[in-house]
Design a protein around this motif. Sequence first.
Motif, mmCIF file in Angstrom:
data_model
loop_
_atom_site.group_PDB
_atom_site.id
_atom_site.type_symbol
_atom_site.label_atom_id
_atom_site.label_comp_id
_atom_site.label_asym_id
_atom_site.label_seq_id
_atom_site.Cartn_x
_atom_site.Cartn_y
_atom_site.Cartn_z
ATOM 1 N N GLY A 171 -8.329 13.020 -12.721
ATOM 2 C CA GLY A 171 -7.703 13.120 -11.408
ATOM 3 C C GLY A 171 -6.426 13.941 -11.475
ATOM 4 N N TRP A 172 -6.114 14.600 -10.365
ATOM 5 C CA TRP A 172 -5.030 15.604 -10.389
ATOM 6 C C TRP A 172 -3.645 14.997 -10.575
ATOM 7 C CZ3 TRP A 172 -1.560 15.034 -6.345
ATOM 8 C CH2 TRP A 172 -2.014 14.358 -5.201
ATOM 9 N N TRP A 173 -3.525 13.655 -10.377
ATOM 10 C CA TRP A 173 -2.214 13.026 -10.585
ATOM 11 C C TRP A 173 -2.346 11.811 -11.505
ATOM 12 C CZ3 TRP A 173 2.032 11.647 -6.415
ATOM 13 C CH2 TRP A 173 3.186 12.419 -6.693
ATOM 14 N N SER A 174 -3.297 11.894 -12.434
ATOM 15 C CA SER A 174 -3.502 10.799 -13.399
ATOM 16 C C SER A 174 -2.230 10.517 -14.188
ATOM 17 C CB SER A 174 -4.611 11.164 -14.392
ATOM 18 O OG SER A 174 -5.820 11.363 -13.715
ATOM 19 N N ARG A 175 -1.452 11.555 -14.379
ATOM 20 C CA ARG A 175 -0.214 11.406 -15.121
ATOM 21 C C ARG A 175 0.765 10.469 -14.411
ATOM 22 N NH1 ARG A 175 4.341 13.547 -15.384
ATOM 23 N NH2 ARG A 175 3.983 14.661 -13.446
ATOM 24 N N GLN B 124 -9.152 13.494 -2.840
ATOM 25 C CA GLN B 124 -8.833 12.071 -2.977
ATOM 26 C C GLN B 124 -8.921 11.571 -4.421
ATOM 27 O OE1 GLN B 124 -11.528 13.503 -1.698
ATOM 28 N NE2 GLN B 124 -13.257 12.102 -1.468
ATOM 29 N N HIS B 125 -9.381 12.421 -5.327
ATOM 30 C CA HIS B 125 -9.588 11.983 -6.711
ATOM 31 C C HIS B 125 -8.291 12.097 -7.496
ATOM 32 C CE1 HIS B 125 -13.734 11.587 -5.695
ATOM 33 N NE2 HIS B 125 -13.709 12.804 -5.199
ATOM 34 N N ALA C 99 0.829 -1.220 0.000
ATOM 35 C CA ALA C 99 0.000 0.000 0.000
ATOM 36 C C ALA C 99 0.860 1.265 0.000
ATOM 37 C CB ALA C 99 -0.913 0.010 1.227
ATOM 38 N N ILE C 100 0.467 2.196 -0.830
ATOM 39 C CA ILE C 100 1.091 3.534 -0.864
ATOM 40 C C ILE C 100 -0.002 4.552 -0.581
ATOM 41 C CG2 ILE C 100 2.133 5.271 -2.363
ATOM 42 C CD1 ILE C 100 3.590 3.049 -3.832
ATOM 43 N N ILE C 101 0.269 5.426 0.366
ATOM 44 C CA ILE C 101 -0.691 6.508 0.597
ATOM 45 C C ILE C 101 -0.148 7.768 -0.064
ATOM 46 C CG2 ILE C 101 0.149 7.361 2.846
ATOM 47 C CD1 ILE C 101 -2.870 7.348 3.706
ATOM 48 N N VAL C 102 -1.013 8.429 -0.811
ATOM 49 C CA VAL C 102 -0.652 9.708 -1.418
ATOM 50 C C VAL C 102 -1.405 10.798 -0.661
ATOM 51 C CG1 VAL C 102 -0.693 11.126 -3.508
ATOM 52 C CG2 VAL C 102 -0.244 8.667 -3.681
ATOM 53 N N CYS C 103 -0.668 11.777 -0.169
ATOM 54 C CA CYS C 103 -1.269 12.856 0.623
ATOM 55 C C CYS C 103 -1.461 14.067 -0.286
ATOM 56 C CB CYS C 103 -0.351 13.226 1.783
ATOM 57 S SG CYS C 103 0.118 11.821 2.827
ATOM 58 N N HIS C 104 -2.668 14.642 -0.242
ATOM 59 C CA HIS C 104 -2.944 15.725 -1.198
ATOM 60 C C HIS C 104 -2.621 17.102 -0.615
ATOM 61 C CE1 HIS C 104 -6.763 17.186 0.519
ATOM 62 N NE2 HIS C 104 -7.200 15.959 0.595
ATOM 63 N N ALA C 105 -2.584 18.079 -1.500
ATOM 64 C CA ALA C 105 -2.201 19.453 -1.150
ATOM 65 C C ALA C 105 -3.423 20.246 -0.679
ATOM 66 C CB ALA C 105 -1.537 20.113 -2.353
ATOM 67 N N LEU C 106 -3.195 21.494 -0.334
ATOM 68 C CA LEU C 106 -4.216 22.392 0.239
ATOM 69 C C LEU C 106 -5.588 22.257 -0.406
ATOM 70 C CD1 LEU C 106 -5.406 24.950 1.643
ATOM 71 C CD2 LEU C 106 -3.865 26.323 0.268
ATOM 72 N N THR C 107 -5.656 22.413 -1.708
ATOM 73 C CA THR C 107 -6.956 22.411 -2.375
ATOM 74 C C THR C 107 -7.162 21.124 -3.171
ATOM 75 O OG1 THR C 107 -6.158 23.474 -4.383
ATOM 76 C CG2 THR C 107 -6.803 24.912 -2.572
ATOM 77 N N GLY C 108 -6.332 20.124 -2.893
ATOM 78 C CA GLY C 108 -6.470 18.839 -3.562
ATOM 79 C C GLY C 108 -7.574 18.000 -2.938
#
Lengths: 374, 374
Positions: free
Chosen positions: A72-76, A59-60, A48-57
């Motif tokens: 999604g904001w990190w689809s790339r 879970q998508h 499992a990897i957890i990705v933590c989002h930024a101020l206005t980010g």
Amino acid sequence: MADASPIETHAHVLTLAEPLPLDSGRALAPVEIAYQTYGRLNAAKDNAIIVCHALTGDQHLASPHPKTGKPGWWSRVVGPNRPIDTNRFFVICSNVIGSCMGSSGPSSMADDGAPFAMRFPVITIRDMVRAQVALIDHLGIDRLHGIVGGSMGGMQALSWAANFPERCGAVLVLASAPRQSAQNIAFHEVGRQAIMADPEWKGGDYYTADLDDPRKVGPEAGLAVARMAAHITYLSEQGLTQKFGRRLQDRDAKTFGFDADFQVESYLRYQGLAFTDRFDANSYLYITRAMDYFDLAEEHGGRLANAFAGLKTRMCLVSFDTDWLYPTSESRAVAHAVNAAGAPVSFVELSAPFGHDSFLLDVPALDRVIEGFL
Amino acid sequence: MADASPIETHAHVLTLAEPLPLDSGRALAPVEIAYQTYGRLNAAKDNAIIVCHALTGDQHLASPHPKTGKPGWWSRVVGPNRPIDTNRFFVICSNVIGSCMGSSGPSSMADDGAPFAMRFPVITIRDMVRAQVALIDHLGIDRLHGIVGGSMGGMQALSWAANFPERCGAVLVLASAPRQSAQNIAFHEVGRQAIMADPEWKGGDYYTADLDDPRKVGPEAGLAVARMAAHITYLSEQGLTQKFGRRLQDRDAKTFGFDADFQVESYLRYQGLAFTDRFDANSYLYITRAMDYFDLAEEHGGRLANAFAGLKTRMCLVSFDTDWLYPTSESRAVAHAVNAAGAPVSFVELSAPFGHDSFLLDVPALDRVIEGFL
């Protein structure tokens, strides 16, 4: 490298059975944590990897945003055969508490059936991480394979490393800092004052009784101004000059008026307005406050190296040469502190023209760092 | 060096007999120009220096501000035996048109007896200089001994050199630029949107019928936010860290609330509020617009060197190493252009920790440059 395979994703909401203790001494209840998962947790529960989002980010991460329909904001970065490969990893991204995309925040209902509004407790970055710890407890994950975050997400990754080292695998921190600088607090304060000066803010009690009411409510003008000011800090002077310079917007000459004559004005106004469609003004107050309160050294006896005393795993820090919000010197300070604490650390400054936002944009060198490190 | 001799100063208001033609194609009428003089004009009328003020500056250069009672904004530099020595020079400082300290601006009465408000024409930096040319015509001065200005004052000095070279003696430009960058336009646009989003702005028609009414009126909250955002750009990150860092304001611990916990928050709020006591919001709109429109190369066929084709006199440019609003590269570009035009030019970057505001603060090396050049 990347393919177009459909990504397996699931939306979840976890309701915690217990109140969540907070740094303020208060506790949050009820607590809901909205999160999205990509890929599959293996039987050993060690992928499992957890990705933590930024101020206005949110879970998508790698699936369309439900309000805007945008990818999604990190689809790339996240997906099958992408740098964070969902064929190998079970990727978790949870909306931080205090936010407005399903996790408990000021727009959520308190126990009395009315929105918290400003009754919501002031939270910290560590409190956000505590909610994530509760989430991996719920999922039965003892130790994460990796923790990844940029900007405020990087602050969360640092807080994981400092406060829950035994739960951490590799920690990857992008475009972030071990504390919020005076200049950054100042920019946040401008945004908060813009929101609170808007008469529609009403002390935070702007939610309509019927939350399904599609009418826009709240201090939208103030929130748009806050976003405009913040947005400038996310870009580099060089990037703004390249992208817009002094070019005019859909006109041949200046109008000698106060319309958006310049492309950069038009762009900023759009950024401000679009933001109000997807974000809650009170959440903006609470999350900027959490960032301003963040000072990892202060939390650990005034010495940053102390924060990493228990860390046994690898850490990697990435900064961007045009990022003036969280400049390279901040990442370097963390690298020195982790090194002083005796844990393995690597640090790289990447060149990219996009300023702070580089961690979200197309920087192939970043993809290689992420893939290689994880 | 400096002594405490009382400075001889006089306040004046000139009413132009003719309308002032403007870059927009419109004309301004009536035109009043409020100005302050220090020292005495000699019989040959060849010892006059005009000092051009910045965005929120005024003509009260070296004598107390009538509203705040504070010393003139450049008292350190202008006076008997000071770098701009009023024993030798006749120093003129006029309030720019568009402003609110006595020269015609949006708060002034139009011919119909009501304030111009947004009926005031959009002006340019060159229009401000045209008003100053009318002023020296009135004073019978053919050629100024010197023209000095910092920030927007430097833009005016550059515009003098480009458009009225035969009237110019030595031209001294501090912390300025030959054009407003995309990033700077962006910051101004945030300020304008903050003002115009304030419901008290009322499309600019917020002046009470009775202008002697001491009640505060207008978009004060929006103007304060605009000032806060701008103020950050006037300081350096380094200066903010040295001055405030993350120190708390009159308290031992964070309050877990939205008061001004940090000194930098308290300072910014104060700067915002104090500004509204002395400045008119519509003037802020008009003057920032004039700055955004400033592009000396564009005015002169797209080539900056063309702007200085007629210049025969000396020019000196000073930048500051911590100024990120008008960085050294901007002054260097002007120096190269003046050089290419064949006029004598000198250029120096000074080291000072105060960011853009360095030109207003105690930088002894600057005093030496000013004194030596004039």
